[in-house]
Motif scaffolding. Structure first.
Motif, PDB file in Angstrom:
ATOM      1  N   ILE A   1       0.782  -1.171  -0.096  1.00  0.00           N
ATOM      2  CA  ILE A   1       0.154  -0.022   0.177  1.00  0.00           C
ATOM      3  C   ILE A   1       0.999   1.142   0.104  1.00  0.00           C
ATOM      4  CG2 ILE A   1      -1.799   1.255   1.195  1.00  0.00           C
ATOM      5  CD1 ILE A   1      -2.790  -1.627   0.027  1.00  0.00           C
ATOM      6  N   VAL A   2       0.758   2.389  -1.035  1.00  0.00           N
ATOM      7  CA  VAL A   2       1.643   3.132  -1.217  1.00  0.00           C
ATOM      8  C   VAL A   2       0.889   4.759  -0.872  1.00  0.00           C
ATOM      9  CG1 VAL A   2       3.326   4.409  -2.572  1.00  0.00           C
ATOM     10  CG2 VAL A   2       3.248   1.775  -2.686  1.00  0.00           C
TER      11      VAL A   2
ATOM     12  N   ILE B   1      -2.306   2.076   8.005  1.00  0.00           N
ATOM     13  CA  ILE B   1      -0.836   1.905   7.883  1.00  0.00           C
ATOM     14  C   ILE B   1      -0.617   1.509   6.448  1.00  0.00           C
ATOM     15  CG2 ILE B   1       1.061   0.068   8.522  1.00  0.00           C
ATOM     16  CD1 ILE B   1       0.064   2.030  10.733  1.00  0.00           C
ATOM     17  N   ALA B   2       0.439   2.368   5.978  1.00  0.00           N
ATOM     18  CA  ALA B   2       0.991   2.344   4.638  1.00  0.00           C
ATOM     19  C   ALA B   2       2.328   1.659   4.443  1.00  0.00           C
ATOM     20  CB  ALA B   2       1.085   3.529   3.931  1.00  0.00           C
ATOM     21  N   ASP B   3       2.508   0.861   3.510  1.00  0.00           N
ATOM     22  CA  ASP B   3       3.942   0.330   3.360  1.00  0.00           C
ATOM     23  C   ASP B   3       5.206   1.068   2.722  1.00  0.00           C
ATOM     24  OD1 ASP B   3       3.004  -2.307   4.025  1.00  0.00           O
ATOM     25  OD2 ASP B   3       1.826  -2.496   2.169  1.00  0.00           O
ATOM     26  N   GLY B   4       4.602   2.122   2.222  1.00  0.00           N
ATOM     27  CA  GLY B   4       5.481   3.060   1.630  1.00  0.00           C
ATOM     28  C   GLY B   4       5.001   4.319   1.173  1.00  0.00           C
TER      29      GLY B   4
ATOM     30  N   LEU C   1       3.638   5.158   8.164  1.00  0.00           N
ATOM     31  CA  LEU C   1       4.490   3.962   7.375  1.00  0.00           C
ATOM     32  C   LEU C   1       4.684   3.113   8.866  1.00  0.00           C
ATOM     33  CD1 LEU C   1       7.094   5.899   5.509  1.00  0.00           C
ATOM     34  CD2 LEU C   1       5.111   4.821   4.878  1.00  0.00           C
ATOM     35  N   GLU C   2       4.676   1.940   8.310  1.00  0.00           N
ATOM     36  CA  GLU C   2       4.692   0.834   9.085  1.00  0.00           C
ATOM     37  C   GLU C   2       6.311   0.637   9.950  1.00  0.00           C
ATOM     38  OE1 GLU C   2       3.009  -3.844   9.527  1.00  0.00           O
ATOM     39  OE2 GLU C   2       3.701  -3.282   7.425  1.00  0.00           O
TER      40      GLU C   2
ATOM     41  N   VAL D   1       9.821   2.078   2.160  1.00  0.00           N
ATOM     42  CA  VAL D   1      10.153   2.724   0.730  1.00  0.00           C
ATOM     43  C   VAL D   1       9.346   4.005   0.819  1.00  0.00           C
ATOM     44  CG1 VAL D   1      10.400   2.700  -1.744  1.00  0.00           C
ATOM     45  CG2 VAL D   1      10.485   0.648  -0.286  1.00  0.00           C
ATOM     46  N   CYS D   2      10.218   5.203   0.613  1.00  0.00           N
ATOM     47  CA  CYS D   2       9.717   6.385   0.690  1.00  0.00           C
ATOM     48  C   CYS D   2      10.429   7.431  -0.467  1.00  0.00           C
ATOM     49  CB  CYS D   2       9.862   6.910   2.009  1.00  0.00           C
ATOM     50  SG  CYS D   2       8.815   8.483   2.644  1.00  0.00           S
ATOM     51  N   TRP D   3       9.585   7.995  -1.431  1.00  0.00           N
ATOM     52  CA  TRP D   3      10.425   8.789  -2.117  1.00  0.00           C
ATOM     53  C   TRP D   3       9.584  10.134  -2.403  1.00  0.00           C
ATOM     54  CZ3 TRP D   3      14.213   7.130  -5.374  1.00  0.00           C
ATOM     55  CH2 TRP D   3      14.766   5.866  -5.510  1.00  0.00           C
ATOM     56  N   LEU D   4      10.671  10.990  -2.652  1.00  0.00           N
ATOM     57  CA  LEU D   4      10.075  12.548  -2.990  1.00  0.00           C
ATOM     58  C   LEU D   4      10.588  12.657  -4.488  1.00  0.00           C
ATOM     59  CD1 LEU D   4       9.460  15.244  -2.269  1.00  0.00           C
ATOM     60  CD2 LEU D   4      11.805  15.788  -2.001  1.00  0.00           C
ATOM     61  N   LEU D   5       9.471  13.119  -5.176  1.00  0.00           N
ATOM     62  CA  LEU D   5       9.632  13.329  -6.624  1.00  0.00           C
ATOM     63  C   LEU D   5       9.340  14.733  -6.922  1.00  0.00           C
ATOM     64  CD1 LEU D   5       6.996  10.447  -7.056  1.00  0.00           C
ATOM     65  CD2 LEU D   5       9.260  10.503  -8.362  1.00  0.00           C
TER      66      LEU D   5
END
Length: 132
Positions: A11-12, A45-48, A74-75, A80-84
């Protein structure tokens, strides 16, 4: 186009969506996870997480606040975490110094950079002190 390392079933949570985002990045993540992205109001809860950020979205303190919001659901610290951000020649470009300062304030480190799409750069964020 990469799925940015998200796994099947993940789940993102997505922050900062607007009409200028790279739909191919969103599609690649959804295809690799088999799940639709959930929005910033998601309460479980999110996975990323991913976040779209442009220079005119705010200052370094606003970006640090966004990072804290991203971490909230986040769990684990290894999620996994990204800034775009827009690329260097694109309107709304955000300097690495701004990202690094905001990340440090939020207890994160900017690590890997990738060309997420033609116009967007992905910057992976990792919890300070977390193993990579």
């Amino acid at each position: 186009m990469s799925s940015l390392g998200f796994n099947e079933g993940s789940i993102v949570q997505e922050f900062g969506y607007d009409d200028d985002v790279a739909e191919e990045v969103r599609s690649a993540i959804e295809q690799s996870t088999g799940e639709e992205l959930v929005d910033e109001d998601y309460g479980d809860i999110a996975d990323g997480a991913i976040a779209w950020w442009r220079d005119d979205d705010g200052n370094v303190d606003d970006l640090a606040d966004l990072f804290l919001d991203m971490k909230a659901n986040l769990e684990s610290d290894s999620a996994v975490c990204w800034l775009l951000v827009p690329g260097p020649r694109e309107p709304g470009y955000v300097s690495a110094a701004v990202v690094e300062e905001a990340a440090e304030t939020a207890g994160l480190m900017a690590t890997t950079n990738v060309a997420a799409s033609k116009d967007w750069i992905g910057i992976r964020l990792t919890a300070t002190g977390a193993r990579r």
